[in-house]
Write a protein that holds these residues in place. Sequence first.
Motif, PDB file in Angstrom:
ATOM      1  N   SER A 148      11.654  13.850 -14.818  1.00 38.19           N
ATOM      2  CA  SER A 148      10.301  13.586 -14.336  1.00 38.19           C
ATOM      3  C   SER A 148      10.264  12.201 -13.711  1.00 38.19           C
ATOM      4  O   SER A 148      11.184  11.404 -13.884  1.00 38.19           O
ATOM      5  CB  SER A 148       9.281  13.686 -15.482  1.00 38.19           C
ATOM      6  N   TYR A 149       9.204  11.948 -12.964  1.00 39.75           N
ATOM      7  CA  TYR A 149       9.025  10.605 -12.424  1.00 39.75           C
ATOM      8  C   TYR A 149       7.554  10.251 -12.418  1.00 39.75           C
ATOM      9  O   TYR A 149       6.681  11.113 -12.338  1.00 39.75           O
ATOM     10  CB  TYR A 149       9.653  10.456 -11.034  1.00 39.75           C
ATOM     11  N   THR A 150       7.312   8.959 -12.540  1.00 33.61           N
ATOM     12  CA  THR A 150       5.971   8.393 -12.504  1.00 33.61           C
ATOM     13  C   THR A 150       5.925   7.417 -11.341  1.00 33.61           C
ATOM     14  O   THR A 150       6.891   6.698 -11.109  1.00 33.61           O
ATOM     15  CB  THR A 150       5.662   7.643 -13.815  1.00 33.61           C
ATOM     16  N   VAL A 151       4.829   7.396 -10.601  1.00 38.50           N
ATOM     17  CA  VAL A 151       4.662   6.431  -9.512  1.00 38.50           C
ATOM     18  C   VAL A 151       3.623   5.413  -9.951  1.00 38.50           C
ATOM     19  O   VAL A 151       2.548   5.776 -10.424  1.00 38.50           O
ATOM     20  CB  VAL A 151       4.219   7.120  -8.207  1.00 38.50           C
ATOM     21  N   ARG A 152       3.964   4.132  -9.800  1.00 39.72           N
ATOM     22  CA  ARG A 152       3.068   3.041 -10.164  1.00 39.72           C
ATOM     23  C   ARG A 152       2.781   2.161  -8.955  1.00 39.72           C
ATOM     24  O   ARG A 152       3.664   1.899  -8.149  1.00 39.72           O
ATOM     25  CB  ARG A 152       3.678   2.170 -11.258  1.00 39.72           C
ATOM     26  N   ALA A 153       1.532   1.698  -8.875  1.00 39.35           N
ATOM     27  CA  ALA A 153       1.157   0.719  -7.857  1.00 39.35           C
ATOM     28  C   ALA A 153       1.749  -0.631  -8.245  1.00 39.35           C
ATOM     29  O   ALA A 153       2.248  -0.814  -9.360  1.00 39.35           O
ATOM     30  CB  ALA A 153      -0.367   0.634  -7.756  1.00 39.35           C
ATOM     31  N   ALA A 154       1.685  -1.602  -7.346  1.00 47.60           N
ATOM     32  CA  ALA A 154       2.258  -2.930  -7.589  1.00 47.60           C
ATOM     33  C   ALA A 154       1.668  -3.591  -8.832  1.00 47.60           C
ATOM     34  O   ALA A 154       2.347  -4.364  -9.504  1.00 47.60           O
ATOM     35  CB  ALA A 154       2.052  -3.817  -6.364  1.00 47.60           C
ATOM     36  N   ASN A 155       0.428  -3.256  -9.197  1.00 45.23           N
ATOM     37  CA  ASN A 155      -0.199  -3.857 -10.380  1.00 45.23           C
ATOM     38  C   ASN A 155       0.133  -3.100 -11.662  1.00 45.23           C
ATOM     39  O   ASN A 155      -0.369  -3.432 -12.733  1.00 45.23           O
ATOM     40  CB  ASN A 155      -1.718  -3.946 -10.202  1.00 45.23           C
ATOM     41  N   GLY A 156       0.973  -2.048 -11.583  1.00 49.79           N
ATOM     42  CA  GLY A 156       1.388  -1.293 -12.754  1.00 49.79           C
ATOM     43  C   GLY A 156       0.563  -0.056 -13.049  1.00 49.79           C
ATOM     44  O   GLY A 156       0.904   0.729 -13.934  1.00 49.79           O
ATOM     45  N   THR A 157      -0.524   0.143 -12.315  1.00 52.12           N
ATOM     46  CA  THR A 157      -1.367   1.309 -12.522  1.00 52.12           C
ATOM     47  C   THR A 157      -0.626   2.587 -12.123  1.00 52.12           C
ATOM     48  O   THR A 157      -0.021   2.649 -11.049  1.00 52.12           O
ATOM     49  CB  THR A 157      -2.654   1.198 -11.675  1.00 52.12           C
TER      50      THR A 157
END
Length: 85
Positions: free
Chosen positions: A31-40
Amino acid sequence: VGPSFADPGTPVAVTARLTNSFGLPQDVRVSYTVRAANGTVVRPPATTPASLPPQGSGLIPVPLAPFDTTGLPLGEYTIEATVTD
């Protein structure tokens, strides 16, 4: 990941390259998770099953679900992959 740069609305293909360090075939979940630069988290994980051949087979490409960038602002994002057996 392709393309490595994309405008919002462009689907991004994600592939994990995995190897098996055991002498027997191994069934795994990727699986993979995508995070914005702020970690969200902007894309929660979705699991893809994969079968890896025994050790010595090199890196095996495992295509994962594409990442839909619709509605995301321009910016940097991080993809974190997880593999479980």
